[in-house]
Scaffold this motif. Structure first.
Motif, PDB file in Angstrom:
ATOM      1  N   VAL A 363       0.836  -1.202   0.000  1.00 22.05           N
ATOM      2  CA  VAL A 363       0.000   0.000   0.000  1.00 22.05           C
ATOM      3  C   VAL A 363       0.873   1.256   0.000  1.00 22.05           C
ATOM      4  N   GLU A 364       1.952   1.218   0.747  1.00 28.43           N
ATOM      5  CA  GLU A 364       2.871   2.367   0.775  1.00 28.43           C
ATOM      6  C   GLU A 364       3.416   2.650  -0.623  1.00 28.43           C
ATOM      7  N   ALA A 365       3.884   1.601  -1.325  1.00 23.65           N
ATOM      8  CA  ALA A 365       4.421   1.782  -2.675  1.00 23.65           C
ATOM      9  C   ALA A 365       3.335   2.276  -3.631  1.00 23.65           C
ATOM     10  N   TRP A 366       2.135   1.791  -3.454  1.00 22.44           N
ATOM     11  CA  TRP A 366       1.020   2.175  -4.327  1.00 22.44           C
ATOM     12  C   TRP A 366       0.696   3.665  -4.182  1.00 22.44           C
ATOM     13  N   LEU A 367       0.609   4.130  -2.942  1.00 21.16           N
ATOM     14  CA  LEU A 367       0.258   5.527  -2.693  1.00 21.16           C
ATOM     15  C   LEU A 367       1.372   6.472  -3.128  1.00 21.16           C
ATOM     16  N   LEU A 368       2.614   6.031  -2.967  1.00 20.22           N
ATOM     17  CA  LEU A 368       3.748   6.900  -3.292  1.00 20.22           C
ATOM     18  C   LEU A 368       3.980   7.033  -4.791  1.00 20.22           C
ATOM     19  N   GLN A 369       3.153   6.370  -5.604  1.00 19.84           N
ATOM     20  CA  GLN A 369       3.205   6.620  -7.045  1.00 19.84           C
ATOM     21  C   GLN A 369       2.744   8.043  -7.361  1.00 19.84           C
ATOM     22  N   TYR A 374       0.012  12.076  -1.513  1.00 18.09           N
ATOM     23  CA  TYR A 374       0.127  11.324  -0.260  1.00 18.09           C
ATOM     24  C   TYR A 374       1.545  11.419   0.294  1.00 18.09           C
ATOM     25  N   GLN A 375       1.591  11.609   1.608  1.00 18.87           N
ATOM     26  CA  GLN A 375       2.855  11.511   2.331  1.00 18.87           C
ATOM     27  C   GLN A 375       2.710  10.321   3.273  1.00 18.87           C
ATOM     28  N   VAL A 376       3.540   9.314   3.101  1.00 14.90           N
ATOM     29  CA  VAL A 376       3.351   8.048   3.817  1.00 14.90           C
ATOM     30  C   VAL A 376       4.515   7.781   4.757  1.00 14.90           C
ATOM     31  N   ASP A 377       4.190   7.487   6.007  1.00 18.06           N
ATOM     32  CA  ASP A 377       5.157   7.038   7.002  1.00 18.06           C
ATOM     33  C   ASP A 377       4.743   5.663   7.497  1.00 18.06           C
ATOM     34  N   THR A 378       5.718   4.881   7.965  1.00 24.92           N
ATOM     35  CA  THR A 378       5.407   3.570   8.539  1.00 24.92           C
ATOM     36  C   THR A 378       5.938   3.504   9.960  1.00 24.92           C
ATOM     37  N   TYR A 394      -1.532  13.532  11.434  1.00 26.19           N
ATOM     38  CA  TYR A 394      -1.849  12.531  10.418  1.00 26.19           C
ATOM     39  C   TYR A 394      -3.332  12.579  10.076  1.00 26.19           C
ATOM     40  N   ASP A 395      -3.624  12.462   8.785  1.00 27.20           N
ATOM     41  CA  ASP A 395      -5.024  12.409   8.344  1.00 27.20           C
ATOM     42  C   ASP A 395      -5.606  11.006   8.477  1.00 27.20           C
ATOM     43  N   VAL A 396      -4.765  10.000   8.201  1.00 21.31           N
ATOM     44  CA  VAL A 396      -5.231   8.608   8.182  1.00 21.31           C
ATOM     45  C   VAL A 396      -4.208   7.717   8.872  1.00 21.31           C
ATOM     46  N   VAL A 397      -4.711   6.803   9.682  1.00 14.55           N
ATOM     47  CA  VAL A 397      -3.885   5.722  10.214  1.00 14.55           C
ATOM     48  C   VAL A 397      -4.422   4.416   9.639  1.00 14.55           C
ATOM     49  N   TYR A 398      -3.541   3.670   8.962  1.00 19.95           N
ATOM     50  CA  TYR A 398      -3.914   2.379   8.366  1.00 19.95           C
ATOM     51  C   TYR A 398      -3.231   1.286   9.176  1.00 19.95           C
ATOM     52  N   HIS A 399      -4.020   0.536   9.942  1.00 23.74           N
ATOM     53  CA  HIS A 399      -3.457  -0.448  10.874  1.00 23.74           C
ATOM     54  C   HIS A 399      -3.457  -1.839  10.241  1.00 23.74           C
ATOM     55  N   ILE A 534      -3.338  -8.219  -4.593  1.00 22.17           N
ATOM     56  CA  ILE A 534      -2.765  -7.150  -3.779  1.00 22.17           C
ATOM     57  C   ILE A 534      -2.944  -5.773  -4.415  1.00 22.17           C
ATOM     58  N   GLU A 535      -2.822  -5.654  -5.737  1.00 21.09           N
ATOM     59  CA  GLU A 535      -2.996  -4.349  -6.382  1.00 21.09           C
ATOM     60  C   GLU A 535      -4.448  -3.881  -6.282  1.00 21.09           C
ATOM     61  N   ASN A 536      -5.390  -4.826  -6.366  1.00 17.97           N
ATOM     62  CA  ASN A 536      -6.797  -4.459  -6.213  1.00 17.97           C
ATOM     63  C   ASN A 536      -7.077  -3.966  -4.796  1.00 17.97           C
ATOM     64  N   LEU A 537      -6.453  -4.607  -3.805  1.00 20.66           N
ATOM     65  CA  LEU A 537      -6.590  -4.151  -2.420  1.00 20.66           C
ATOM     66  C   LEU A 537      -5.989  -2.760  -2.249  1.00 20.66           C
ATOM     67  N   CYS A 538      -4.816  -2.553  -2.818  1.00 20.53           N
ATOM     68  CA  CYS A 538      -4.157  -1.239  -2.700  1.00 20.53           C
ATOM     69  C   CYS A 538      -5.033  -0.129  -3.282  1.00 20.53           C
ATOM     70  N   GLN A 539      -5.617  -0.393  -4.445  1.00 22.11           N
ATOM     71  CA  GLN A 539      -6.478   0.612  -5.064  1.00 22.11           C
ATOM     72  C   GLN A 539      -7.717   0.859  -4.214  1.00 22.11           C
TER      73      GLN A 539
END
Length: 643
Positions: A363-369, A374-378, A394-399, A534-539
């Motif tokens: 998901v991180e790689a997908w958003l950073l396209q 998007y600004q993504v931290d882990t 942070y706007d969103v936390v993805y757990h 996985i790509e469908n989930l990321c989208q």
């Protein structure tokens, strides 16, 4: 237009007639039990006659009455082509759907081929009132031919072809009329039926509505079977025919030997008539043993023939799907995901709690396209120092942090306790910290596993979660507690995906991949499973963020799969030939009910586990890959990792 046959073509006419009598007559006799069974099914399915008779146009436009097994209700409008009915499916019976799929409704026409009213190969007879088709065929002289059970137009598109295109193919058949053309049509029909090609309920021209926005050749090309596919179907037909001849020869050979054996036994008894009763008993015992061996041999031959047929059919289907152009492996080039408003709003700050996890990394790689959006931290949740991190801003936390599924039969109580500490307590604590820090949205990765104790084969919106073990229970508890936090200012998204797979995935898919690479045979089991690439989930996660959603969601691929198809698709993508074993569905389903580990493994591999597809639809399409593309990409990637 009047077409004159060449001298060579005229010499072929009596040969063609002889072939019609021999082949159609033999087939009519051999298939009598099948036709009797179909007749009984028709009578049981709906009231009315077994046969449907209708006026059709024959040779030189002479009318004759065609015979077909009845596939529609008796109140269907008379003398109307199926494609002109408003709703053809409403008139077709259940038995009719099956017979039309495999062209079994045409079997009574074998007798008409013997009588000379029809031929095995030729243009399909038009309805007496289909003036447009009759006129188009006149342009090519095709109405001069005896109508056929199948033909060149049928294997090139069948019901999907528009009338002018179908008539043109009939003209091509007339132009190349001869034994070679008839062999192509005959073998191609076998391959086409195996693949159920060209059958569109609605008959001739049923593609018109779908293609009405396409221009000229574009619509035609979409309906006409490609030369490569047609060649494959002809080759498949030849293979099936050879297998059938081999099986018939084997049965005939066994029958001759069996009859000779009986003759020798009879001679033996007549010569030694004075031998006491024990000799006679031995002879009878040998006869029974010989008969039993014969039955077992016949059963083995029949199973071999069924296996050959089923594998040929599945091979054609896989060739049709897996021989499509290679999918583009570059995620960013699959679809345009660029927000037209990019640059006008500040980038959303996303925190993924669960660093180095398979899904989190993807998901991180997908958003950073699109880094301008998007600004993504882990965050590594294994390090106790995570509690010192401030979630403010942070706007969103993805757990995604959690302990994956293990063999529940070999997990200690201490390990079970860890499941609840990580999958429940840690998830809830993370959500509370996010809410306290003013995070706007919290996305929690739950799982389809929360339904593991349900009896339903297909999960619907009415199905209530029912965990079956500590793993599913730990997920379900977190699912409930986090949903209770949902407010207008703190939106909660719960994702309950099925098995997630893709390049670098772990778990069940890897085991299936190993099976597909190593096993020479595999059972054919008709189970139903949902999966998520996985790509469908990321989208899907991206859309949840973009639309600031809240609620419970059930993303899945756009197609169901069964285990047998999936394993064979993986094997085919890797170039591994695997023999699929038919008639194994019932034994495997019985094995699923076995006690102990065997039953658990059988249920895990071949159980039904699917969401109702309507639960997984969303306002925007998130399925950037089809199932076939996803399996091909995953299979090739898995192979590269092991190379």
């Amino acid at each position: 237009m009047e077409y004159h046959l060449s001298e060579k073509q005229r010499r072929y006419l009596p040969v063609k007639r002889a072939l019609d009598i021999v082949i159609a007559g033999t087939a009519g006799i051999l298939l009598t039990p099948v036709m009797a069974g179909l007749a009984a099914a028709i009578k049981l399915d709906s009231p009315g006659p077994v046969l449907f008779k209708q006026k059709r146009v024959g040779k030189d436009k002479q009318l004759f009455e065609i015979w077909k097994f009845r596939t529609m209700r008796t109140d269907t409008p008379k003398d109307m082509p199926t494609h002109m009915l408003n709703n053809p499916d409403a008139y077709i019976t259940r038995t009719g759907h099956f017979m039309r799929k495999y062209s079994l409704d045409e079997l009574p026409q074998l007798y008409q081929c013997v009588l000379g009213q029809m031929s095995l190969i030729g243009p399909r007879p038009a309805l007496w009132n289909q003036e447009d088709l009759i006129a188009e065929r006149d342009k090519y002289g095709a109405n001069a031919l005896t109508p056929g059970l199948t033909g060149w137009a049928q294997i090139n598109g069948r019901d999907e072809l528009e009338i002018p295109v179908k008539a043109r193919f009939d003209g091509e058949y007339l132009e190349h009329f001869g034994l070679l053309m008839d062999m192509k049509c005959f073998l191609g029909t076998i391959g086409s039926v195996l693949h159920s090609d060209g059958v569109v309920e609605g008959g001739t021209g049923a593609m018109r509505t779908e293609d009405m926005n396409q221009v000229g050749d574009c619509a035609e090309k979409k309906a006409v079977v490609s030369p490569d596919k047609l060649k494959k179907e002809i080759q498949t037909g030849a293979a099936v025919l050879c297998a059938a001849f081999a099986a018939a020869a084997a049965v005939f050979t066994w029958l001759i030997r069996h009859l000779k054996g009986k003759g020798r036994s009879a001679d033996h008894v007549s010569v030694f008539t004075q031998v006491p009763g024990d000799s006679l008993t031995d002879t009878e015992s040998k006869k029974k043993s010989h008969a039993l061996k014969g039955l077992l041999s016949a059963a083995a031959l029949l199973y071999t023939a069924v296996t050959a047929y089923e594998n040929a059919k599945r091979h054609v289907t896989l060739q049709d799907t897996l021989l499509k152009p290679e999918p583009d492996e570059n995620m960013g080039e699959q679809v345009d995901r660029t927000d037209t408003a990019a640059g006008t709003t500040p980038a959303k700050k996303i925190l993924i709690t669960g660093a180095h996890s398979y899904i989190g990394t993807a998901v991180e790689a997908w958003l950073l396209q699109t880094p301008d959006q998007y600004q993504v931290d882990t965050l590594d949740m294994k390090n106790p120092a995570w509690r010192e991190v401030d979630f403010t801003g942070y706007d969103v936390v993805y757990h995604v942090a959690g302990i994956a599924h293990e063999d529940v039969s070999s997990v200690s109580r201490e390990r079970q306790k860890q499941y609840y500490e990580v999958n429940t307590d840690l998830a809830v604590e993370t959500a509370l910290r996010a809410r306290k820090a003013g995070v706007h949205q919290f996305i929690f990765m739950s799982s389809m596993i929360v339904y593991s104790g349900c009896d339903e084969k297909v999960i619907t919106e009415e199905t209530q979660p029912k965990p079956s073990d500590f793993y599913s229970d730990s997920k379900w508890r977190a699912d409930q507690l986090i949903r209770e936090m949902d407010t207008d200012s703190f939106k909660v998204v719960i994702l309950r995906p099925p098995m997630v797979y893709g390049k670098g995935c772990k778990g069940n898919y890897v085991q299936l991949d190993a099976i597909a690479r190593k096993l020479p045979v595999f059972p054919i089991v008709n189970n139903t499973r949902s999966m998520l690439y996985i790509e469908n989930l990321c989208q899907f996660v991206k859309l949840m963020i973009d639309h600031e959603e809240s609620g419970v969601f059930f993303p899945q691929d756009g197609e169901y799969v069964n285990t047998s198809d999936l394993v064979q698709m993986i094997a085919q993508a890797k170039g591994h030939r695997m023999l699929m074993l038919p008639l194994t569905d019932l034994p495997v389903r019985t094995l699923r009910r076995a006690p102990g580990k065997i039953g658990i493994l059988a249920q895990k591999a071949f159980g039904d586990c699917a969401y109702d597809m309507s639960m997984s639809e969303y306002q925007e399409d998130y399925r950037v890959r089809t199932l076939t593309e996803a399996v091909r990409l995953t299979a090739s990637a898995t192979g590269e990792e092991r190379a």
